[in-house]
Design a protein around this motif. Structure first.
Motif, short mmCIF file in Angstrom:
data_model
loop_
_atom_site.label_atom_id
_atom_site.label_comp_id
_atom_site.label_asym_id
_atom_site.label_seq_id
_atom_site.Cartn_x
_atom_site.Cartn_y
_atom_site.Cartn_z
N ALA A 418 -33.86 7.52 -28.97
CA ALA A 418 -34.25 7.46 -30.38
C ALA A 418 -33.03 7.73 -31.26
CB ALA A 418 -35.35 8.49 -30.67
N GLY A 419 -32.21 8.70 -30.86
CA GLY A 419 -30.98 8.99 -31.60
C GLY A 419 -30.00 7.83 -31.56
N MET A 420 -29.91 7.15 -30.42
CA MET A 420 -28.99 6.01 -30.32
C MET A 420 -29.43 4.87 -31.22
SD MET A 420 -28.03 5.99 -26.24
CE MET A 420 -26.75 4.74 -26.40
N VAL A 421 -30.73 4.64 -31.33
CA VAL A 421 -31.23 3.62 -32.26
C VAL A 421 -30.88 4.00 -33.69
CG1 VAL A 421 -33.31 2.54 -33.21
CG2 VAL A 421 -33.10 2.88 -30.74
N ALA A 422 -31.11 5.28 -34.03
CA ALA A 422 -30.81 5.74 -35.39
C ALA A 422 -29.32 5.65 -35.69
CB ALA A 422 -31.30 7.18 -35.56
N ALA A 423 -28.48 6.03 -34.71
CA ALA A 423 -27.02 5.97 -34.90
C ALA A 423 -26.57 4.52 -35.08
CB ALA A 423 -26.31 6.62 -33.72
N HIS A 424 -27.19 3.61 -34.34
CA HIS A 424 -26.86 2.19 -34.49
C HIS A 424 -27.21 1.71 -35.90
CE1 HIS A 424 -26.38 -2.01 -33.04
NE2 HIS A 424 -27.32 -2.26 -33.95
N MET A 425 -28.35 2.15 -36.41
CA MET A 425 -28.75 1.76 -37.75
C MET A 425 -27.73 2.23 -38.78
SD MET A 425 -32.87 2.47 -37.55
CE MET A 425 -33.17 1.95 -39.26
N THR A 426 -27.27 3.48 -38.62
CA THR A 426 -26.28 4.02 -39.56
C THR A 426 -24.96 3.28 -39.45
OG1 THR A 426 -27.30 6.21 -39.56
CG2 THR A 426 -24.98 6.09 -40.18
N ALA A 427 -24.47 3.08 -38.22
CA ALA A 427 -23.16 2.47 -38.01
C ALA A 427 -23.12 1.03 -38.48
CB ALA A 427 -22.78 2.56 -36.53
N HIS A 428 -24.22 0.32 -38.35
CA HIS A 428 -24.23 -1.11 -38.67
C HIS A 428 -24.99 -1.42 -39.96
CE1 HIS A 428 -22.49 -2.29 -34.76
NE2 HIS A 428 -23.17 -1.26 -34.29
N LYS A 429 -25.33 -0.36 -40.69
CA LYS A 429 -26.08 -0.52 -41.94
C LYS A 429 -27.31 -1.39 -41.74
CE LYS A 429 -22.24 0.33 -45.12
NZ LYS A 429 -21.35 0.91 -44.08
N GLU A 430 -27.97 -1.18 -40.61
CA GLU A 430 -29.18 -1.92 -40.26
C GLU A 430 -30.39 -1.13 -40.76
OE1 GLU A 430 -31.68 -4.28 -39.66
OE2 GLU A 430 -29.96 -5.05 -38.48
N THR A 431 -31.22 -1.77 -41.54
CA THR A 431 -32.38 -1.08 -42.10
C THR A 431 -33.66 -1.31 -41.32
OG1 THR A 431 -32.82 -2.94 -43.60
CG2 THR A 431 -31.39 -1.16 -44.42
N ASP A 432 -33.63 -2.23 -40.37
CA ASP A 432 -34.82 -2.56 -39.58
C ASP A 432 -34.70 -1.91 -38.20
OD1 ASP A 432 -36.87 -3.63 -38.07
OD2 ASP A 432 -36.55 -5.69 -38.74
N PRO A 433 -35.49 -0.89 -37.89
CA PRO A 433 -35.35 -0.21 -36.59
C PRO A 433 -35.69 -1.11 -35.41
CG PRO A 433 -37.28 0.60 -37.78
CD PRO A 433 -36.52 -0.24 -38.74
N ARG A 434 -36.57 -2.08 -35.61
CA ARG A 434 -36.91 -2.98 -34.50
C ARG A 434 -35.77 -3.96 -34.23
NH1 ARG A 434 -43.37 -4.00 -35.88
NH2 ARG A 434 -43.91 -1.77 -35.87
N ALA A 435 -35.09 -4.36 -35.28
CA ALA A 435 -33.89 -5.17 -35.09
C ALA A 435 -32.81 -4.36 -34.41
CB ALA A 435 -33.39 -5.70 -36.44
N ALA A 436 -32.69 -3.07 -34.77
CA ALA A 436 -31.71 -2.19 -34.13
C ALA A 436 -32.00 -2.04 -32.64
CB ALA A 436 -31.71 -0.83 -34.82
N ARG A 437 -33.29 -1.95 -32.29
CA ARG A 437 -33.67 -1.89 -30.87
C ARG A 437 -33.14 -3.09 -30.12
NH1 ARG A 437 -36.96 -4.52 -27.56
NH2 ARG A 437 -38.29 -3.40 -26.04
N LYS A 438 -33.39 -4.27 -30.68
CA LYS A 438 -32.96 -5.51 -30.03
C LYS A 438 -31.44 -5.57 -29.92
CE LYS A 438 -33.36 -10.54 -30.41
NZ LYS A 438 -33.91 -11.67 -31.22
N GLN A 439 -30.76 -5.23 -31.01
CA GLN A 439 -29.29 -5.28 -31.01
C GLN A 439 -28.69 -4.30 -30.01
OE1 GLN A 439 -28.47 -4.47 -35.14
NE2 GLN A 439 -29.62 -6.31 -35.81
N LEU A 440 -29.27 -3.10 -29.95
CA LEU A 440 -28.75 -2.07 -29.04
C LEU A 440 -28.89 -2.53 -27.59
CD1 LEU A 440 -27.66 0.88 -28.91
CD2 LEU A 440 -30.03 1.61 -28.64
N LEU A 441 -30.03 -3.07 -27.23
CA LEU A 441 -30.25 -3.50 -25.85
C LEU A 441 -29.40 -4.72 -25.51
CD1 LEU A 441 -34.12 -3.06 -25.47
CD2 LEU A 441 -32.31 -1.58 -24.57
N GLU A 442 -29.25 -5.64 -26.45
CA GLU A 442 -28.47 -6.85 -26.18
C GLU A 442 -26.99 -6.55 -26.06
OE1 GLU A 442 -29.50 -9.60 -29.28
OE2 GLU A 442 -31.27 -10.35 -28.22
N ALA A 443 -26.51 -5.55 -26.82
CA ALA A 443 -25.09 -5.21 -26.79
C ALA A 443 -24.73 -4.32 -25.60
CB ALA A 443 -24.69 -4.51 -28.10
N ASN A 444 -25.74 -3.72 -24.99
CA ASN A 444 -25.48 -2.79 -23.89
C ASN A 444 -24.98 -3.53 -22.65
OD1 ASN A 444 -25.77 -0.15 -22.44
ND2 ASN A 444 -27.26 -1.35 -21.27
#
Length: 482
Positions: A418-444
């Motif tokens: 949950a923290g990694m999703v939130a940190a990704h949102m902050t770092a990438h200025k992403e406002t959509d948590p579901r988009a952040a989920r997808k981006q985090l998993l695809e970039a991993n």
């Protein structure tokens, strides 16, 4: 005396729900806990269920026809009705024939294929595992947290909102700098009559600390949706989830470290309405896969495997201390999206008011409960627990907590993600948590091995691996055949 982990947990949960008769299930194996004598039905099906049980199954239930009735409120936001179908005083904790009979008899109604009529009233809990990996171990304050606090600060207008659904905060949590911005419900009772910290007190505090360490720019709220033993009936759970979001608004991320299996592949009847409402929101649910060392779907985490919830839920299993393999206790299977460190993490358990004693409830095993060769939480650190040794002269071990603790479980891998999703949102200025989920998993690009399968591994940059010790396996000498 060998620990009987699930039965010990059953006794602990039963004490936390003294007015609710409970049974282990299903009837031939201890995989979940449920309320005796009661089934759940959707409001629109309640009358049909009552009539069928009253007409056809009265003799098997041990009740007279007029005793088969609705046992809860007529309706609620979850759209679920409790119906008494048997005498809860019949039988022992290992079976409930009336409930089993009703489940077999009342399946899909004619002409409504796929429509689920009834369900057991399961206990949703943080405490369902056969390995004593969910009791904390004191950690020195000088060691710091693991994961260590990431760089960056808290900015109120850009902080990611994280709602932790758990059992509350310790009263002195704000004394920990990491938790300065954490708010929420405080435990009503933290210690027993002898001043010992109760089991699972600090669970929500520990989780909040992990979220804040991985993602400093978060507004974390902890709600005591579960009781202090970390449990709640399914019939109440959906309603309490609605209460939490009504009170605080729908957050960016919900971190949930509780659930249950139920032998089904279509979810929990008691949370169906909440999950449907969740789909209509932008919130991401990050949910623990559970600690049964099983591939059986564990809900709500397993909603991640249902097509309509694949972008809505992120299910999380636990890696062992070195982060290379699955922890022995972690659930696993295709319904688990990713795995994160979940063994011997370090976070805040209490604040710094004063040292507080804790008496272990469960004894460790002589070997891994699940046959793993590394020295896992089943075995170390060694301790004797009051529940395991009940009726013997063995004295339970006592320790003192001064603030920090090591703790293990998918309960703690979950807030890391949950923290990694939130940190990704902050770092990438992403406002959509579901988009952040997808981006985090695809970039991993990192993987671990779990039960012979390579799976996505999410390891925070500030997490430090814990050395793993392999248990010595005796070599058996065999004489050569002539």
């Amino acid at each position: 005396m060998a620990p009987q982990r699930f039965h010990e947990q059953f006794d602990q949960i039963q004490r936390s729900m003294p007015d609710v008769p409970l049974a282990l299930g299903p009837d031939d194996a201890a995989e979940f806990i449920y309320e005796k004598g009661v089934v759940l039905a959707r409001d629109e099906d309640a009358g049909l269920v009552e009539d069928n049980v009253r007409t056809h199954f009265t003799a098997a239930t041990g009740l007279s026809a007029d005793q088969i009735r609705r046992a809860g409120p007529e309706t609620n936001r979850s759209g679920i009705t409790r119906i008494q179908v048997g005498d809860p005083s019949h039988g022992d904790m290992n079976a409930d024939r009336a409930v089993a009979h009703a489940l077999r008899a009342l399946r899909e109604p004619e002409g409504r294929a796929g429509h689920r009529m009834i369900s057991r009233n399961h206990v949703v809990s943080i405490a369902v595992n056969s390995c004593p990996g969910d009791e904390p171990v004191p950690a020195p304050l000088t060691q710091g947290t693991n994961p260590a606090p990431a760089e960056g600060g808290h900015t109120a207008d850009s902080a990611v909102g994280v709602l932790v659904i758990d059992n509350g905060l310790t009263h002195d949590h704000a004394a920990v700098p990491l938790l300065a911005h954490v708010r929420g419900d405080v435990h009503e009772t933290e210690t027993d009559g002898r001043g010992n910290l109760l089991q699972y007190i600090g669970h929500g505090t520990f989780i909040a600390g992990l979220v804040a360490a991985v993602a400093p720019n978060t507004d974390v709220t902890v709600r005591s949706t579960l009781n202090d033993a970390g449990a709640i009936l399914e019939s109440e759970f959906g309603e309490r989830l609605f209460d939490a979001v009504d009170r605080d608004g729908w957050p960016d991320v919900i971190s949930l470290s509780a659930g249950t299996s139920n032998g089904r592949t279509d979810g929990l009847l008691g949370v169906a309405a909440f999950m449907e409402e969740l789909r209509q929101q932008r919130t991401l649910l990050v949910a623990a896969a559970g600690n049964n060392a099983s591939a059986t779907p564990f809900w709500p985490a397993a909603y991640a495997s249902l097509p309509e919830y694949q972008d809505v839920v992120l299910s999380v299993g636990a890696l062992r201390g070195d982060g290379e393999f699955g922890a022995c206790f972690s659930n696993h299977g295709p319904w688990v999206n990713a795995y994160a460190p979940g063994e011997r993490l370090t976070s805040a358990l209490t604040g710094f008011d004063a040292p507080v004693p804790y008496e272990y409830q469960h004894s460790t095993y002589d070997a891994c409960r699940y046959g793993f060769s590394y020295v896992c939480t089943c075995q170390a650190p060694r301790h004797t627990g009051v529940l395991s040794e009940n009726g013997t002269s063995a004295k339970p071990d006592q320790v003192m907590f001064e603030g920090f603790a090591h703790w293990s479980g998918t309960s703690f891998a979950t807030p890391v993600v949950a923290g990694m999703v939130a940190a990704h949102m902050t770092a990438h200025k992403e406002t959509d948590p579901r988009a952040a989920r997808k981006q985090l998993l695809e970039a991993n690009s990192e993987f671990a091995e779990v039960r012979g399968t390579h799976v996505p591994a999410l390891r925070p940059a500030t997490w430090r691996p814990v050395p793993v010790v392999q248990r010595a396996v005796p070599v058996v000498q065999r004489s050569a055949r002539a």
